[in-house]
Design an enzyme around this catalytic site. Sequence first.
Site, PDB file in Angstrom:
ATOM      1  N   ARG A 215      39.499  44.176  26.633  1.00  0.00           N
ATOM      2  CA  ARG A 215      38.654  45.350  26.438  1.00  0.00           C
ATOM      3  C   ARG A 215      39.044  46.165  25.209  1.00  0.00           C
ATOM      4  O   ARG A 215      40.211  46.269  24.860  1.00  0.00           O
ATOM      5  CB  ARG A 215      38.710  46.236  27.686  1.00  0.00           C
TER       6      ARG A 215
ATOM      7  N   HIS B 215      35.752  41.093  25.880  1.00  0.00           N
ATOM      8  CA  HIS B 215      35.804  39.720  25.374  1.00  0.00           C
ATOM      9  C   HIS B 215      34.920  39.513  24.146  1.00  0.00           C
ATOM     10  O   HIS B 215      34.238  38.491  24.017  1.00  0.00           O
ATOM     11  CB  HIS B 215      35.436  38.721  26.472  1.00  0.00           C
TER      12      HIS B 215
ATOM     13  N   HIS C 115      40.336  31.406  29.047  1.00  0.00           N
ATOM     14  CA  HIS C 115      39.981  32.119  30.278  1.00  0.00           C
ATOM     15  C   HIS C 115      39.754  31.160  31.449  1.00  0.00           C
ATOM     16  O   HIS C 115      38.950  31.450  32.338  1.00  0.00           O
ATOM     17  CB  HIS C 115      38.722  32.967  30.034  1.00  0.00           C
TER      18      HIS C 115
ATOM     19  N   ASP D 221      44.026  42.560  38.133  1.00  0.00           N
ATOM     20  CA  ASP D 221      43.349  42.395  36.848  1.00  0.00           C
ATOM     21  C   ASP D 221      44.142  43.243  35.857  1.00  0.00           C
ATOM     22  O   ASP D 221      43.647  44.253  35.347  1.00  0.00           O
ATOM     23  CB  ASP D 221      41.889  42.841  36.935  1.00  0.00           C
TER      24      ASP D 221
ATOM     25  N   GLU E   9      45.754  34.831  31.281  1.00  0.00           N
ATOM     26  CA  GLU E   9      45.294  34.907  29.902  1.00  0.00           C
ATOM     27  C   GLU E   9      46.405  35.439  28.993  1.00  0.00           C
ATOM     28  O   GLU E   9      46.733  36.629  29.047  1.00  0.00           O
ATOM     29  CB  GLU E   9      44.072  35.824  29.812  1.00  0.00           C
TER      30      GLU E   9
END
Length: 351
Positions: free
Chosen positions: A81, A106, A187, A253, A316
């Site tokens: 982000r 992304h 990803h 996350d 990631e």
Amino acid sequence: MSVYALDFGTTRTGIPTHLYRLKNARGMEVDVTDIGASIVAVRVPASDGSLVDVALGFEESAQYENNPWALGAVVGRCANRIAGATFQLEGRTYTLTANEGNNTLHGGRDMWFQRLWEGATIGKKGERRKGAHANTAIFGMFSPHGDQGFPGDLDVRVTYTLTDDNELRIVYDAQPGLSTIVNLTNHTYWNLNGHNSGTILDHTLQISAEEYTPTDAQKIPDGRKVAVAGTPFDFRSPKVIRQDFTERFCNYDHNFLLAGAGRMRHAATLAGDKTGISMDVLTDLPAIQAFTAQGLETSNAKDGGSYQSYGGIALETQFTPDAIHHPEFQQPVFLPESPFHSCTTYAFHTA
């Protein structure tokens, strides 16, 4: 060791696409496609001798053009982000395409992983040499100045190599024409019990991070670096993913900070609870995002399957999200004389 180019259907506009199947001497297989330079399948020998596909994916290329969960995708120009879909660099303000509220996720709209890349080429603008060699598949794309709002041309190459040690190595190279942001990652969602086997909540995860970066309500880091000790984010020792879930906290996350950026070192280890398969993640990047995919749902997965909430975990490797707004984090800024080069390796083992 070998690689085969197979037909993978056509895009919605009728352009042929390809699947590149890498194989090694131990029977492991990896499928990658020129749609988004995406990983489609990773088949790993299990403890019973069978091949288990541990990467979530789709059956044909057209599905990758509508891939809201970024299954298997190479993400750029900037993974994760950017707050407010804008940033300043060298005295100029750049406005990006907002695609998650007011923020860019992304790279923004017209995502790289929905585009057709040049399969098995060297990634140099104007060169279109087809083919592949040994156990390596190469994908290239040219991103022009202003693409998604980012400054400068960017010549991108992603190289996948499958070794006889059951390692999938991803090397990223990006040559900028101007000073610009580059933060590339993969990803893929992993489920080491099999891509269509249910949730990953009983997998064991270990992350080599002493600190993580807390976020605001929009999942943007607030600039702090907080010790993981005594928090649900402490994965320094292996633990079951769901171990610290509560009614109010039930999804990861989050970005974890890795010491020793710039050199290859261990970032994480994931272990399935049914197949005996485990996976080490090694990288030279400064951070790793762990995303347990709460809310994941698709009914058109490969092999006639479907995916559910927590059906996979993305690990990631990256620069810290929104780093461009936080000088206390390592910056993902690269110049013509200092291009982006990075490597991440996924090493598979079977008990």
